[in-house]
Design an enzyme around this catalytic site. Structure first.
Site, PDB file in Angstrom:
ATOM      1  N   GLY A  31       0.854  -1.154  -0.112  1.00 37.50           N
ATOM      2  CA  GLY A  31       0.007   0.045   0.027  1.00 37.50           C
ATOM      3  C   GLY A  31       0.949   1.121   0.099  1.00 37.50           C
ATOM      4  O   GLY A  31       2.169   1.258   0.088  1.00 37.50           O
TER       5      GLY A  31
ATOM      6  N   ASP B  94      -2.039 -13.739   3.804  1.00 40.56           N
ATOM      7  CA  ASP B  94      -3.241 -12.977   4.123  1.00 40.56           C
ATOM      8  C   ASP B  94      -3.339 -12.913   5.618  1.00 40.56           C
ATOM      9  O   ASP B  94      -3.057 -13.845   6.313  1.00 40.56           O
ATOM     10  CB  ASP B  94      -4.489 -13.614   3.742  1.00 40.56           C
ATOM     11  CG  ASP B  94      -5.909 -12.895   3.566  1.00 40.56           C
ATOM     12  OD1 ASP B  94      -5.851 -12.183   4.583  1.00 40.56           O
ATOM     13  OD2 ASP B  94      -6.728 -12.929   2.724  1.00 40.56           O
TER      14      ASP B  94
ATOM     15  N   LYS C  37     -11.105   7.248  12.001  1.00 43.07           N
ATOM     16  CA  LYS C  37     -12.570   7.014  11.952  1.00 43.07           C
ATOM     17  C   LYS C  37     -12.591   6.022  13.159  1.00 43.07           C
ATOM     18  O   LYS C  37     -13.995   5.493  13.404  1.00 43.07           O
ATOM     19  CB  LYS C  37     -12.955   5.969  10.740  1.00 43.07           C
ATOM     20  CG  LYS C  37     -13.169   7.304   9.523  1.00 43.07           C
ATOM     21  CD  LYS C  37     -12.847   6.874   8.184  1.00 43.07           C
ATOM     22  CE  LYS C  37     -12.974   7.508   7.103  1.00 43.07           C
ATOM     23  NZ  LYS C  37     -11.905   8.603   7.064  1.00 43.07           N
TER      24      LYS C  37
END
Length: 336
Positions: free
Chosen positions: A14, A65, A131
């Site tokens: 990312g 993952d 958030k």
């Protein structure tokens, strides 16, 4: 600080993962190894072109993952420091696919903790988001849960010399999915969609995010949530900075969005301390002496009831400062 250390970055392909990788190689030539752990083979292939073996012999790519605990345990062998950046982060996609968001952001966080405790990892820094503070959407709720898991992990480490901490910050300028590259692409249409004319957000550069992670690696005692002191911007000012001649179409806020974001609530103020460049929220029951911590960092407790909100922030970006930042941090060829 990182001499002969091995670092693993989950979600390492990312925006922040790549910025961290670049920073580490530019500033810590004695690093032993940097492992990029992610599930997207195409992104790993592309990142490998940016960091070729001949120039970066210490880099490794590991397909996996965070939902797979056993894969994490294997990946963590020989790792000293883990930076947990993997997450499902798009608010509207999380609302539509809640079970997938929970599996990655909560289950994945617990798997990282379990894998770190079963190996010889000594330091884990988890990335959070504004958030997660007083969340109203599922993404924020999962990240708040993740934050709680990493803070609480310090209570179950036993005699292991391992520290878990969290860094929480606002919108990263120019990161994948952020509003600035979206507006830059949309301006050719002559109309920019604006959710609400009063909407504000915190703003931090990729480098600012990198520096926060490095601060946590170096200074964490275990259990802190670090929060930067950063400016806010009005979303409508971002639109004006990028495309002053475009019309604005007010489309209303999307499900799960706030008009303003928070990073520290009034309820958090009872455990929040001012470190100078950063704030930190300490655990209610830390596994260290708070007085020693305050002396070590020259920290001061904030006033009770203090809150850190993008709409009431004391520092703001202007249209002109946003243009300068976009050119510096997002697009060198940017013109308005």
């Amino acid at each position: 600080m990182l001499r002969d250390k091995t670092i693993l970055i989950t979600g390492g392909t990312g925006s922040l993962g790549k910025a961290l990788t670049k920073h580490i190689f530019e500033n810590f030539s004695s690093i032993k190894k940097v492992i990029i752990f992610s599930r997207d083979e195409q992104k790993q292939f592309q990142m490998a072109q940016e960091f070729p073996d001949k120039l970066y012999p210490q880099i490794r790519f590991f397909i996996g993952d965070v939902r797979d605990e056993q894969r994490l345990i294997r990946a963590f062998q020989g790792v000293d420091i883990v930076i947990h950046a993997a997450a499902m982060k798009h608010v509207h996609l999380a609302e539509y696919n809640p079970d997938e968001c929970i599996k990655t952001n909560i289950g994945g966080a617990q798997n990282v903790i379990n894998a770190a405790l079963q190996t010889n990892v000594s330091n884990v820094v988890a990335l959070s988001t504004d958030k997660a503070c007083a969340p109203i959407n599922l993404y924020g709720a999962t990240k708040l849960t993740s934050d709680k898991l990493f803070v609480a992990a310090n209570n179950i480490k036993g005699s292991k010399p391992i520290k878990f901490s969290v860094v929480r910050y606002g919108n990263v300028m120019g990161s994948n999915g952020s509003v600035i590259p979206f507006f830059i692409k949309k301006k050719i249409e002559g109309v920019l969609p604006i959710t609400d004319t009063s909407m504000t957000r915190f703003n931090i550069s990729l480098q600012g995010g990198v520096e926060m992670v490095m601060h946590a690696i170096k200074h964490s005692w275990g259990g802190e949530i670090f929060i930067p002191k950063i400016p806010s911007y009005k979303v409508i000012d971002v639109a004006t900075a990028i495309a002053p001649n475009c019309k604005h179409e007010i489309i209303g806020i999307r499900p799960g969005e706030k008009i303003h974001e928070e990073m520290i609530t009034a309820s958090d103020s009872f455990n929040t301390y001012d470190l100078g460049k950063y704030y930190t929220i300490l655990p209610s029951i830390p596994n260290f002496n708070i007085d020693d911590y305050l002396v070590a960092f020259g920290a001061n407790k904030v006033n009770e009831g203090f809150c850190y909100n993008s709409g009431t922030n004391s520092e703001w970006e202007s249209v002109e400062s946003l243009r300068k930042l976009i050119k510096e941090h997002v697009d060198n060829s940017f013109q308005y």
